[in-house]
Design a protein around this motif. Structure first.
Motif, PDB file in Angstrom:
ATOM      1  N   HIS A 157       0.799  -1.226   0.000  1.00  0.00           N
ATOM      2  CA  HIS A 157       0.000   0.000   0.000  1.00  0.00           C
ATOM      3  C   HIS A 157       0.833   1.278   0.000  1.00  0.00           C
ATOM      4  CE1 HIS A 157      -3.800  -2.070   0.281  1.00  0.00           C
ATOM      5  NE2 HIS A 157      -3.235  -2.890   1.138  1.00  0.00           N
ATOM      6  N   GLY A 158       2.157   1.165   0.001  1.00  0.00           N
ATOM      7  CA  GLY A 158       3.024   2.332  -0.059  1.00  0.00           C
ATOM      8  C   GLY A 158       2.926   3.226   1.167  1.00  0.00           C
ATOM      9  N   ILE A 159       2.813   2.614   2.342  1.00  0.00           N
ATOM     10  CA  ILE A 159       2.658   3.370   3.588  1.00  0.00           C
ATOM     11  C   ILE A 159       3.585   2.826   4.664  1.00  0.00           C
ATOM     12  CG2 ILE A 159       0.234   3.972   3.186  1.00  0.00           C
ATOM     13  CD1 ILE A 159      -0.430   1.678   5.230  1.00  0.00           C
ATOM     14  N   ALA A 160       3.727   3.598   5.712  1.00  0.00           N
ATOM     15  CA  ALA A 160       4.322   3.136   6.973  1.00  0.00           C
ATOM     16  C   ALA A 160       3.230   3.317   8.018  1.00  0.00           C
ATOM     17  CB  ALA A 160       5.555   3.957   7.330  1.00  0.00           C
ATOM     18  N   LEU A 161       2.819   2.238   8.631  1.00  0.00           N
ATOM     19  CA  LEU A 161       1.776   2.329   9.655  1.00  0.00           C
ATOM     20  C   LEU A 161       2.282   3.126  10.849  1.00  0.00           C
ATOM     21  CD1 LEU A 161       0.567  -1.372   9.530  1.00  0.00           C
ATOM     22  CD2 LEU A 161      -0.727   0.637   8.771  1.00  0.00           C
ATOM     23  N   PRO A 162       1.424   3.930  11.475  1.00  0.00           N
ATOM     24  CA  PRO A 162       1.832   4.632  12.699  1.00  0.00           C
ATOM     25  C   PRO A 162       2.332   3.629  13.743  1.00  0.00           C
ATOM     26  CG  PRO A 162      -0.199   5.573  11.864  1.00  0.00           C
ATOM     27  CD  PRO A 162       0.087   4.328  11.044  1.00  0.00           C
ATOM     28  N   ALA A 163       3.405   4.001  14.436  1.00  0.00           N
ATOM     29  CA  ALA A 163       4.135   3.084  15.315  1.00  0.00           C
ATOM     30  C   ALA A 163       3.270   2.419  16.384  1.00  0.00           C
ATOM     31  CB  ALA A 163       5.305   3.823  15.962  1.00  0.00           C
ATOM     32  N   GLU A 164       2.376   3.163  17.017  1.00  0.00           N
ATOM     33  CA  GLU A 164       1.561   2.577  18.096  1.00  0.00           C
ATOM     34  C   GLU A 164       0.642   1.480  17.566  1.00  0.00           C
ATOM     35  OE1 GLU A 164       1.261   6.548  20.919  1.00  0.00           O
ATOM     36  OE2 GLU A 164      -0.509   5.894  19.816  1.00  0.00           O
ATOM     37  N   TYR A 165       0.022   1.717  16.431  1.00  0.00           N
ATOM     38  CA  TYR A 165      -0.860   0.719  15.832  1.00  0.00           C
ATOM     39  C   TYR A 165      -0.049  -0.466  15.308  1.00  0.00           C
ATOM     40  CZ  TYR A 165      -4.018  -1.527  12.539  1.00  0.00           C
ATOM     41  OH  TYR A 165      -4.754  -2.450  11.852  1.00  0.00           O
ATOM     42  N   ARG A 166       1.039  -0.168  14.646  1.00  0.00           N
ATOM     43  CA  ARG A 166       1.886  -1.228  14.090  1.00  0.00           C
ATOM     44  C   ARG A 166       2.363  -2.160  15.197  1.00  0.00           C
ATOM     45  NH1 ARG A 166       6.588  -3.170  12.022  1.00  0.00           N
ATOM     46  NH2 ARG A 166       6.748  -3.238   9.750  1.00  0.00           N
ATOM     47  N   ALA A 167       2.820  -1.577  16.300  1.00  0.00           N
ATOM     48  CA  ALA A 167       3.293  -2.381  17.430  1.00  0.00           C
ATOM     49  C   ALA A 167       2.157  -3.218  18.016  1.00  0.00           C
ATOM     50  CB  ALA A 167       3.901  -1.480  18.500  1.00  0.00           C
ATOM     51  N   PHE A 168       0.958  -2.667  18.067  1.00  0.00           N
ATOM     52  CA  PHE A 168      -0.181  -3.416  18.611  1.00  0.00           C
ATOM     53  C   PHE A 168      -0.446  -4.669  17.787  1.00  0.00           C
ATOM     54  CE2 PHE A 168      -4.580  -4.603  19.141  1.00  0.00           C
ATOM     55  CZ  PHE A 168      -4.752  -4.524  20.514  1.00  0.00           C
ATOM     56  N   VAL A 169      -0.568  -4.528  16.469  1.00  0.00           N
ATOM     57  CA  VAL A 169      -0.874  -5.707  15.656  1.00  0.00           C
ATOM     58  C   VAL A 169       0.291  -6.694  15.642  1.00  0.00           C
ATOM     59  CG1 VAL A 169      -2.630  -4.551  14.264  1.00  0.00           C
ATOM     60  CG2 VAL A 169      -0.285  -4.648  13.429  1.00  0.00           C
ATOM     61  N   ALA A 170       1.511  -6.213  15.876  1.00  0.00           N
ATOM     62  CA  ALA A 170       2.676  -7.102  15.917  1.00  0.00           C
ATOM     63  C   ALA A 170       2.848  -7.787  17.266  1.00  0.00           C
ATOM     64  CB  ALA A 170       3.944  -6.315  15.581  1.00  0.00           C
ATOM     65  N   GLU A 171       2.451  -7.120  18.346  1.00  0.00           N
ATOM     66  CA  GLU A 171       2.723  -7.639  19.686  1.00  0.00           C
ATOM     67  C   GLU A 171       1.491  -8.186  20.403  1.00  0.00           C
ATOM     68  OE1 GLU A 171       4.617  -4.426  21.804  1.00  0.00           O
ATOM     69  OE2 GLU A 171       6.011  -4.087  20.144  1.00  0.00           O
ATOM     70  N   VAL A 172       0.320  -7.584  20.158  1.00  0.00           N
ATOM     71  CA  VAL A 172      -0.884  -7.969  20.906  1.00  0.00           C
ATOM     72  C   VAL A 172      -1.803  -8.825  20.049  1.00  0.00           C
ATOM     73  CG1 VAL A 172      -2.898  -7.128  22.176  1.00  0.00           C
ATOM     74  CG2 VAL A 172      -0.719  -5.897  22.329  1.00  0.00           C
ATOM     75  N   GLY A 173      -2.261  -8.302  18.932  1.00  0.00           N
ATOM     76  CA  GLY A 173      -3.156  -9.065  18.073  1.00  0.00           C
ATOM     77  C   GLY A 173      -3.756  -8.208  16.983  1.00  0.00           C
ATOM     78  N   ASP A 174      -4.297  -8.876  15.985  1.00  0.00           N
ATOM     79  CA  ASP A 174      -4.901  -8.207  14.834  1.00  0.00           C
ATOM     80  C   ASP A 174      -6.418  -8.156  15.009  1.00  0.00           C
ATOM     81  OD1 ASP A 174      -5.063  -6.954  12.377  1.00  0.00           O
ATOM     82  OD2 ASP A 174      -4.968  -8.805  11.227  1.00  0.00           O
ATOM     83  N   GLY A 175      -6.855  -7.543  16.135  1.00  0.00           N
ATOM     84  CA  GLY A 175      -8.270  -7.432  16.444  1.00  0.00           C
ATOM     85  C   GLY A 175      -8.814  -8.752  16.945  1.00  0.00           C
ATOM     86  N   PRO A 176     -10.088  -8.944  17.086  1.00  0.00           N
ATOM     87  CA  PRO A 176     -11.121  -7.939  16.989  1.00  0.00           C
ATOM     88  C   PRO A 176     -11.474  -7.239  18.308  1.00  0.00           C
ATOM     89  CG  PRO A 176     -12.168 -10.077  17.078  1.00  0.00           C
ATOM     90  CD  PRO A 176     -10.674 -10.294  17.114  1.00  0.00           C
ATOM     91  N   ALA A 177     -11.070  -7.781  19.462  1.00  0.00           N
ATOM     92  CA  ALA A 177     -11.455  -7.147  20.732  1.00  0.00           C
ATOM     93  C   ALA A 177     -10.976  -5.707  20.756  1.00  0.00           C
ATOM     94  CB  ALA A 177     -10.879  -7.910  21.918  1.00  0.00           C
ATOM     95  N   GLY A 178     -11.915  -4.789  21.001  1.00  0.00           N
ATOM     96  CA  GLY A 178     -11.561  -3.388  21.037  1.00  0.00           C
ATOM     97  C   GLY A 178     -12.774  -2.508  21.178  1.00  0.00           C
ATOM     98  N   PRO A 179     -12.559  -1.208  21.119  1.00  0.00           N
ATOM     99  CA  PRO A 179     -13.649  -0.252  21.303  1.00  0.00           C
ATOM    100  C   PRO A 179     -14.806  -0.468  20.326  1.00  0.00           C
ATOM    101  CG  PRO A 179     -11.536   0.859  21.335  1.00  0.00           C
ATOM    102  CD  PRO A 179     -11.270  -0.552  20.911  1.00  0.00           C
ATOM    103  N   ASP A 180     -15.980  -0.091  20.788  1.00  0.00           N
ATOM    104  CA  ASP A 180     -17.189  -0.112  19.974  1.00  0.00           C
ATOM    105  C   ASP A 180     -17.443  -1.537  19.465  1.00  0.00           C
ATOM    106  OD1 ASP A 180     -17.375   2.715  20.422  1.00  0.00           O
ATOM    107  OD2 ASP A 180     -15.791   2.945  18.931  1.00  0.00           O
ATOM    108  N   HIS A 181     -17.591  -1.732  18.159  1.00  0.00           N
ATOM    109  CA  HIS A 181     -17.835  -3.073  17.627  1.00  0.00           C
ATOM    110  C   HIS A 181     -16.544  -3.848  17.394  1.00  0.00           C
ATOM    111  CE1 HIS A 181     -22.158  -2.927  17.295  1.00  0.00           C
ATOM    112  NE2 HIS A 181     -22.056  -1.702  16.822  1.00  0.00           N
ATOM    113  N   GLY A 182     -15.453  -3.323  17.874  1.00  0.00           N
ATOM    114  CA  GLY A 182     -14.188  -4.035  17.793  1.00  0.00           C
ATOM    115  C   GLY A 182     -13.229  -3.463  16.776  1.00  0.00           C
ATOM    116  N   LEU A 183     -12.008  -3.930  16.854  1.00  0.00           N
ATOM    117  CA  LEU A 183     -10.920  -3.506  15.989  1.00  0.00           C
ATOM    118  C   LEU A 183     -10.921  -4.344  14.719  1.00  0.00           C
ATOM    119  CD1 LEU A 183      -8.309  -1.836  15.650  1.00  0.00           C
ATOM    120  CD2 LEU A 183      -7.123  -3.650  16.903  1.00  0.00           C
TER     121      LEU A 183
END
Length: 183
Positions: free
Chosen positions: A51-77
């Motif tokens: 996609h020609g991007i660099a993901l913002p560090a906080e989000y990138r670290a989350f999907v790399a270290e914690v998980g790729d959703g879905p538990a999260g705010p509102d209807h989920g990540l």
């Protein structure tokens, strides 16, 4: 800071699930307090390159270290790399997820220099290039992560009928942690 206490996040999500066994908290019936496995670095890097991007560090670290959703705010990540298993149902969020992954959309310049409060109508396509939809609140409202420009890393809410397109959190960590800390 980009490192996440993955075990701490998972423990808190488990505690939230234990306190809400009937899934009565808003959105819990959608995400069910489940956390997918973290994404491998190679998959994250492939997404960024595609996609020609660099993901913002906080989000990138989350999907790399914690998980790729879905538990999260509102209807989920929403997942970064692959659609939800039930994608293709008539849930509008699936179309938003797919639209974000059209060639060039994520790498496009974020078009707003300032928030745009108030009703903006149904045509939100021109306002969301350079953003990634993180989740849905219902009624056509979405939470989006700004990917580029001076507002990169901020979390904005898109409410076309009433609230416009405005910032709600300074970054992914603030947004997600606020959800974890709710009673």
């Amino acid at each position: 800071m980009t490192d996440w206490d993955a075990d701490g996040v998972r423990a808190r999500v488990r505690a939230m699930a234990a306190a809400d066994p009937r899934l009565e908290r808003f959105g819990a019936d959608t995400h069910r307090y489940a956390l997918a496995a973290p994404l491998p670095e190679t998959e994250i890097r492939a997404f960024e390159e595609r996609h020609g991007i660099a993901l913002p560090a906080e989000y990138r670290a989350f999907v790399a270290e914690v998980g790729d959703g879905p538990a999260g705010p509102d209807h989920g990540l929403m997942p970064l790399a692959v659609p939800r298993p039930e994608a293709g149902d008539d849930w509008a969020v699936d179309g938003e997820w797919e639209d974000d992954r059209r060639p060039g959309r994520l790498a496009a310049a974020f078009p707003l220099a300032e928030p745009r409060p108030g009703a903006i109508g149904a045509d939100t396509e021109a306002l969301t290039p350079g953003t990634l939809m993180l989740g849905e609140l219902g009624c056509g409202m979405y939470v989006r992560l700004i990917l580029n420009g001076p507002r990169a890393g901020e979390i904005w809410m898109l409410d076309p009928d009433w609230g416009g397109f405005t910032p709600v959190h300074r970054g992914f960590r603030d947004w997600y942690t606020a959800w974890l800390e709710q009673e």
